[in-house]
Each structure stands twice: as structure tokens, then as C-alpha cells.
Scaffold this motif. Structure first.
Motif, PDB file in Angstrom:
ATOM      1  N   VAL A 174       0.980  -1.342   0.054  1.00  0.00           N
ATOM      2  CA  VAL A 174      -0.158   0.144   0.115  1.00  0.00           C
ATOM      3  C   VAL A 174       0.542   1.257  -0.201  1.00  0.00           C
ATOM      4  O   VAL A 174       0.590   2.347  -0.886  1.00  0.00           O
ATOM      5  N   GLY A 175       1.653   1.237   0.780  1.00  0.00           N
ATOM      6  CA  GLY A 175       2.725   2.059   0.227  1.00  0.00           C
ATOM      7  C   GLY A 175       3.020   2.818  -0.310  1.00  0.00           C
ATOM      8  O   GLY A 175       3.445   4.091  -0.903  1.00  0.00           O
ATOM      9  N   SER A 176       3.765   1.795  -1.568  1.00  0.00           N
ATOM     10  CA  SER A 176       4.270   2.021  -2.829  1.00  0.00           C
ATOM     11  C   SER A 176       3.510   2.068  -3.728  1.00  0.00           C
ATOM     12  O   SER A 176       3.893   2.059  -4.453  1.00  0.00           O
ATOM     13  N   ARG A 177       2.313   1.664  -3.425  1.00  0.00           N
ATOM     14  CA  ARG A 177       0.868   1.921  -4.138  1.00  0.00           C
ATOM     15  C   ARG A 177       0.989   1.433  -4.998  1.00  0.00           C
ATOM     16  O   ARG A 177       0.483   1.417  -6.278  1.00  0.00           O
ATOM     17  N   GLY A 178       1.681  -0.146  -4.741  1.00  0.00           N
ATOM     18  CA  GLY A 178       1.947  -1.130  -5.328  1.00  0.00           C
ATOM     19  C   GLY A 178       2.265  -1.498  -6.344  1.00  0.00           C
ATOM     20  O   GLY A 178       2.304  -2.593  -7.103  1.00  0.00           O
ATOM     21  N   LEU A 179       3.672  -0.820  -6.320  1.00  0.00           N
ATOM     22  CA  LEU A 179       5.022  -0.597  -6.524  1.00  0.00           C
ATOM     23  C   LEU A 179       6.081  -1.673  -6.108  1.00  0.00           C
ATOM     24  O   LEU A 179       7.293  -2.004  -7.215  1.00  0.00           O
ATOM     25  N   ALA A 180       5.934  -2.335  -5.190  1.00  0.00           N
ATOM     26  CA  ALA A 180       6.626  -3.449  -4.721  1.00  0.00           C
ATOM     27  C   ALA A 180       7.024  -4.958  -5.104  1.00  0.00           C
ATOM     28  O   ALA A 180       5.713  -4.638  -5.894  1.00  0.00           O
ATOM     29  N   ARG A 181       7.730  -5.179  -5.001  1.00  0.00           N
ATOM     30  CA  ARG A 181       8.118  -6.396  -6.293  1.00  0.00           C
ATOM     31  C   ARG A 181       8.141  -7.738  -4.106  1.00  0.00           C
ATOM     32  O   ARG A 181       8.579  -7.676  -3.205  1.00  0.00           O
ATOM     33  N   ASP A 183       9.307 -10.384  -4.777  1.00  0.00           N
ATOM     34  CA  ASP A 183      10.749 -11.418  -3.949  1.00  0.00           C
ATOM     35  C   ASP A 183      11.248 -10.030  -3.334  1.00  0.00           C
ATOM     36  O   ASP A 183      12.541 -10.418  -2.217  1.00  0.00           O
ATOM     37  N   GLY A 184      11.539  -8.762  -3.165  1.00  0.00           N
ATOM     38  CA  GLY A 184      11.940  -7.659  -2.539  1.00  0.00           C
ATOM     39  C   GLY A 184      11.459  -7.512  -0.626  1.00  0.00           C
ATOM     40  O   GLY A 184      11.538  -7.674  -0.042  1.00  0.00           O
ATOM     41  N   LEU A 185       9.605  -8.108  -1.085  1.00  0.00           N
ATOM     42  CA  LEU A 185       9.447  -8.231   0.118  1.00  0.00           C
ATOM     43  C   LEU A 185       9.537  -9.318   1.053  1.00  0.00           C
ATOM     44  O   LEU A 185      10.199  -9.361   2.472  1.00  0.00           O
ATOM     45  N   ALA A 186       9.842 -10.876   0.398  1.00  0.00           N
ATOM     46  CA  ALA A 186       9.780 -12.222   1.068  1.00  0.00           C
ATOM     47  C   ALA A 186      11.608 -11.778   2.091  1.00  0.00           C
ATOM     48  O   ALA A 186      11.961 -12.641   3.149  1.00  0.00           O
ATOM     49  N   ALA A 187      12.872 -11.046   1.049  1.00  0.00           N
ATOM     50  CA  ALA A 187      14.141 -10.812   1.441  1.00  0.00           C
ATOM     51  C   ALA A 187      13.808 -10.255   2.253  1.00  0.00           C
ATOM     52  O   ALA A 187      14.985 -10.230   3.564  1.00  0.00           O
ATOM     53  N   GLU A 188      12.912  -9.205   2.680  1.00  0.00           N
ATOM     54  CA  GLU A 188      12.995  -7.677   3.767  1.00  0.00           C
ATOM     55  C   GLU A 188      11.708  -9.113   4.802  1.00  0.00           C
ATOM     56  O   GLU A 188      13.012  -8.343   6.385  1.00  0.00           O
ATOM     57  N   VAL A 189      11.468  -9.684   4.610  1.00  0.00           N
ATOM     58  CA  VAL A 189      11.420 -10.366   6.000  1.00  0.00           C
ATOM     59  C   VAL A 189      11.785 -11.447   6.129  1.00  0.00           C
ATOM     60  O   VAL A 189      11.770 -12.437   6.944  1.00  0.00           O
ATOM     61  N   GLY A 190      12.331 -12.395   5.253  1.00  0.00           N
ATOM     62  CA  GLY A 190      13.879 -13.628   5.995  1.00  0.00           C
ATOM     63  C   GLY A 190      12.558 -14.715   5.878  1.00  0.00           C
ATOM     64  O   GLY A 190      13.003 -15.928   6.096  1.00  0.00           O
ATOM     65  N   TRP A 191      11.355 -14.389   3.928  1.00  0.00           N
ATOM     66  CA  TRP A 191      11.265 -15.401   4.316  1.00  0.00           C
ATOM     67  C   TRP A 191      11.375 -16.228   2.590  1.00  0.00           C
ATOM     68  O   TRP A 191      11.227 -15.218   1.765  1.00  0.00           O
ATOM     69  N   SER A 192      10.520 -17.856   2.228  1.00  0.00           N
ATOM     70  CA  SER A 192      11.135 -17.556   0.591  1.00  0.00           C
ATOM     71  C   SER A 192       9.688 -16.899   0.206  1.00  0.00           C
ATOM     72  O   SER A 192       8.798 -15.943   0.687  1.00  0.00           O
ATOM     73  N   ARG A 193       9.641 -16.510  -0.883  1.00  0.00           N
ATOM     74  CA  ARG A 193       8.694 -15.941  -2.000  1.00  0.00           C
ATOM     75  C   ARG A 193       8.054 -17.097  -1.722  1.00  0.00           C
ATOM     76  O   ARG A 193       6.144 -16.182  -1.466  1.00  0.00           O
ATOM     77  N   VAL A 206      -6.325 -12.637  -1.251  1.00  0.00           N
ATOM     78  CA  VAL A 206      -5.409 -11.893  -2.310  1.00  0.00           C
ATOM     79  C   VAL A 206      -4.092 -12.205  -2.245  1.00  0.00           C
ATOM     80  O   VAL A 206      -3.580 -11.935  -1.779  1.00  0.00           O
ATOM     81  N   GLN A 207      -3.885 -12.626  -3.513  1.00  0.00           N
ATOM     82  CA  GLN A 207      -2.136 -12.671  -3.920  1.00  0.00           C
ATOM     83  C   GLN A 207      -1.410 -11.876  -3.506  1.00  0.00           C
ATOM     84  O   GLN A 207      -1.992 -10.836  -4.152  1.00  0.00           O
ATOM     85  N   PRO A 208      -0.030 -11.837  -3.556  1.00  0.00           N
ATOM     86  CA  PRO A 208       0.764 -10.395  -3.031  1.00  0.00           C
ATOM     87  C   PRO A 208       0.471  -9.586  -4.753  1.00  0.00           C
ATOM     88  O   PRO A 208       0.374  -8.443  -4.679  1.00  0.00           O
ATOM     89  N   LYS A 209       0.764 -10.742  -6.072  1.00  0.00           N
ATOM     90  CA  LYS A 209       0.860 -10.280  -7.857  1.00  0.00           C
ATOM     91  C   LYS A 209      -0.984  -9.468  -7.658  1.00  0.00           C
ATOM     92  O   LYS A 209      -0.831  -7.958  -7.592  1.00  0.00           O
ATOM     93  N   ARG A 210      -1.944 -10.097  -7.127  1.00  0.00           N
ATOM     94  CA  ARG A 210      -2.907  -9.571  -7.220  1.00  0.00           C
ATOM     95  C   ARG A 210      -3.092  -8.777  -6.627  1.00  0.00           C
ATOM     96  O   ARG A 210      -3.694  -6.913  -6.980  1.00  0.00           O
TER      97      ARG A 210
END
Length: 301
Positions: A174-181, A183-193, A206-210
Motif C-alpha cells: 500500500v505504501g508503494s501504491r502497488g509498486l513493490a516487488r 521477491d523484495g518483500l520476501a527478502a525483507e521479512v526473511g521468508w521464501s517467495r 488475495v495473492q501478493p501480485k493481485r
């Protein structure tokens, strides 16, 4: 109470005087004398439509499905422009729930809605009838908002939280207005995609991409309603080009960007939800259930 006029339709719109005690909840009250085939535009929230009074809204959906009365709908409800609502003398409180808190409030995962809706009675049983009666018994909108807020707060406190990693990922989207990635989110929290994808879908519905596409569309659609040119909206909202914006708007609404710019459902938001009312999820606070960024190396495995 404000009045919103669009063509021949006249809406009375009420807003709470105070924010909800639950971060991630926004509300508005509507009284519409003649509601004629209003197209439901997808929104990145779980929606509760709590109707009361003499009238009753009717949802007309694809394949001839109809629903009367109070409903709960998942994120992206109305995609493809397939849902319209109509009715006479309609009175309702509409609640938008951040997906981060929706599971706790509903007592069920938004994933069960799968982007569609169910009768509130099917989900809450007799409590749905009680809230309808209580809303009808009070005489002011502020009392209705207070009553609704107390109900939501009680359910939220008793409900299951989402994983903090999931909440953090939603807030980043939401903060990126839908422009986050993803893979980047997964890396930030230390989880696999894969793990983030699975937990996000099961807990938020809802799925992350959706989710990214929906948040980006919501921002773009409100820019179009505000009068911005499609080319500028496409560039500012991160679309590859104007054709890309056109495809997304068509997929979500079944209409062109030029038509969406005149949508009543979106135009009333500036009155009903100042600041557009897109629930960004609970703000980071002292509540450990909210979306504080997880500490790397201390994430439960």
C-alpha cells in the motif's frame, strides 16, 4: 451530513466525527432514495455493507445471481464490472476493513470470500440480524457509527491476528501504491517467495501480485476521477504505458479509463472517505498484532 448529487441521483452521506478505535477500519453512512444500477468498482479492502431501515439494496451479479440485505465482500469485489447495486430508500453503513484486520473482525479468513461476497447472515448468523435491528433503533448517524465501531472492536479483540510478516508486506504494498516487488518483500521479512505467497493469500484473501495490481488500480482510478489525463496517470502510477493502464482498468471494471473517470462509486469517495479512504492497514503502534516490521533473524520458522 453531506449531499452528493450525480445526474438525477441524490445521496445523503454521513462520516464519523472520530476515527475508529480499531486501526484499519473506515466507515461511511449512506441514504439513497433512488439507487439505480450502481456499478461496484473493485477496492483493496474487505467491505461490510450493513443495511437497515425500510429499503433494502439488491446486488445483481453475473449469471443472474441476486442478493438482498447485508453482505461481506472480499478485496477486489466487482472485478470485471459484473456487479451492480440498486434499490429504493436504501440506508446503510459501509465499512472498509484493511485485509490485515479482516480475519480477526470476520472470524474467518477473507480467502473464503475469494474476491466475491456472502450474506452477512451466512457468516455471522444471528448477530447479523441483531446489528440490523440496533442500527435501525438509533436515530443518528454518529450513534450508528459508535454502535458499529463497538461491534468491530469487540470482534477484533477476540479474533486471530495475521502474521506480522504478512501485515508488514501488505503495508509495503500500500505504501508503494502497488509498486513493490514480491521477491523484495520476501527478502525483507526473511521468508521464501513461496512461503510469503502462501501465507499472504491464506490470511488476506488475495495473492501478493493481485494485491499490487488492485492497489495500483485504486490509486489510478481515483486520479482519473479527479480529472487527471490518462497518459499522466499511467506514467505516475507506474504503468508501462497508457495501453497498460487501459488493460488494467478494463480488467477491473469492464470499462475504459474515460468511462471510469465518471463513476459515481468513485466520485462519492471524496465525501465519504476524505483522502480516498483506501485502508493502508493498521498503522504501526504498540499493538503487537499490527504490522511492525519483523526483526531479521528472529522470525519464527
Amino acid at each position: 451530513m453531506s449531499t452528493f448529487t450525480h445526474g438525477t441521483a441524490v445521496w445523503d452521506v454521513a462520516c464519523p466525527q472520530h476515527p475508529s478505535r480499531v486501526a484499519g477500519v473506515t466507515m461511511a453512512g449512506f441514504h439513497v432514495r433512488e439507487l439505480d444500477a450502481l456499478r461496484m468498482v473493485p477496492h483493496p479492502a474487505v467491505t461490510l455493507l450493513l443495511e437497515f431501515g425500510a429499503g433494502s439494496p439488491v446486488l445483481d451479479c453475473a449469471a443472474g445471481r441476486q442478493q438482498r440485505g447485508s453482505i461481506v465482500a472480499g478485496p477486489g469485489f466487482g472485478s470485471g464490472g459484473t456487479v451492480r447495486v440498486r434499490g429504493e430508500n436504501v440506508e446503510c453503513v459501509q465499512v472498509r476493513l484493511s485485509p490485515v484486520i479482516a480475519r480477526a473482525v470476520l472470524g474467518a479468513s477473507p480467502a473464503e470470500l475469494d474476491g466475491s461476497f456472502v450474506s452477512l447472515g451466512d457468516m455471522w448468523g444471528r448477530e447479523a440480524s441483531r446489528i440490523r435491528e440496533q442500527l435501525g433503533d438509533v436515530s443518528s448517524w454518529q450513534d450508528r457509527f459508535a454502535l458499529t465501531d463497538a461491534l468491530l472492536a469487540r470482534r477484533y479483540e477476540a479474533g486471530p491476528p495475521v502474521d506480522p510478516e504478512v501485515a508488514w508486506a501488505w503495508q509495503r504494498i500500500v505504501g508503494s501504491r502497488g509498486l513493490a516487488r514480491v521477491d523484495g518483500l520476501a527478502a525483507e521479512v526473511g521468508w521464501s517467495r513461496k512461503r510469503l505467497w502462501s501465507r499472504f493469500r491464506s490470511q488476506l484473501g488475495v495473492q501478493p501480485k493481485r494485491a499490487m495490481k488492485l492497489v495500483r488500480f485504486d490509486h489510478a482510478a481515483h486520479r482519473l476521477v479527479a480529472g487527471d489525463r490518462a497518459a499522466r496517470v499511467a506514467a505516475d502510477a507506474g504503468y508501462a504505458d497508457q495501453s497498460h493502464l487501459h488493460r488494467d482498468v478494463m480488467a477491473f471494471t469492464g470499462e475504459t479509463p474515460a468511462t471510469v473517470a465518471g463513476e459515481r462509486f468513485l466520485a462519492v469517495d471524496d465525501i465519504a472517505w476524505p483522502g480516498r479512504g483506501t485502508p493502508a492497514g493498521p498503522h504501526v503502534s504498540g499493538d503487537p498484532r499490527l504490522g511492525r516490521r519483523p526483526e531479521v533473524g528472529r522470525i519464527p520458522r
